[in-house]
Design an enzyme around this catalytic site. Structure first.
Site, PDB file in Angstrom:
ATOM      1  N   CYS A   6       0.825  -1.210   0.000  1.00 52.22           N
ATOM      2  CA  CYS A   6       0.000   0.000   0.000  1.00 52.22           C
ATOM      3  C   CYS A   6       0.866   1.270   0.000  1.00 52.22           C
ATOM      4  CB  CYS A   6      -0.918  -0.025   1.223  1.00 52.22           C
ATOM      5  SG  CYS A   6      -1.782   1.518   1.538  1.00 52.22           S
ATOM      6  N   GLY A   7       0.657   2.141  -0.973  1.00 53.72           N
ATOM      7  CA  GLY A   7       1.414   3.386  -1.061  1.00 53.72           C
ATOM      8  C   GLY A   7       1.163   4.318   0.116  1.00 53.72           C
ATOM      9  N   HIS A   8      -0.088   4.379   0.582  1.00 49.63           N
ATOM     10  CA  HIS A   8      -0.409   5.224   1.741  1.00 49.63           C
ATOM     11  C   HIS A   8       0.296   4.707   2.999  1.00 49.63           C
ATOM     12  CE1 HIS A   8      -3.374   7.530  -0.464  1.00 49.63           C
ATOM     13  NE2 HIS A   8      -3.927   6.401  -0.877  1.00 49.63           N
ATOM     14  N   CYS A   9       0.395   3.385   3.109  1.00 50.07           N
ATOM     15  CA  CYS A   9       1.081   2.777   4.256  1.00 50.07           C
ATOM     16  C   CYS A   9       2.575   3.090   4.226  1.00 50.07           C
ATOM     17  CB  CYS A   9       0.869   1.268   4.272  1.00 50.07           C
ATOM     18  SG  CYS A   9      -0.869   0.766   4.443  1.00 50.07           S
TER      19      CYS A   9
END
Length: 116
Positions: A6-9
């Site tokens: 996940c990029g947000h993670c």
């Protein structure tokens, strides 16, 4: 709760490390769960998206909905861990509460009766 893809993670990871450092020495424990490895835990906590920041105390669970910045996350954790009613002992303590910008109610009166 996060997923390694996940990029947000990935963007949250350095912030999360700063949160952990800021809360070191308090009674608040900071952790993370890889939901791709521990799917049963993700299911138990009803994780629907990544990252999910959750304050857990006993059976009580609160999902954090604020900005993903250190100051906001740390402030949220400290507020959640604090007693719901705090006694203001001095003007500097009251000023700190006012300066944080939190919504609060003040009871001024005797320590007896229905209001107390």
């Amino acid at each position: 709760f996060y997923a390694p893809w996940c990029g947000h993670c990935k963007k949250l990871e350095p912030v999360w490390n700063h949160v952990a450092h800021a809360l070191y020495g308090t009674d608040i424990r900071v952790g993370r769960v890889d939901c791709t490895r521990f799917t049963a835990v993700a299911t138990e906590f009803a994780i629907k998206g990544f990252p999910t920041i959750m304050y857990v105390k006993g059976e009580t669970r609160h999902v954090y909905k604020g900005d993903r910045v250190k100051e906001d996350i740390v402030g949220y954790a400290l507020r959640m861990a604090a007693p719901p009613i705090q006694h203001i002992q001095s003007y500097p303590h009251l000023k700190d509460i006012i300066d944080r910008g939190d919504l609060f109610f003040v009871y001024v009166g005797s320590h007896e009766g229905d209001m107390w």
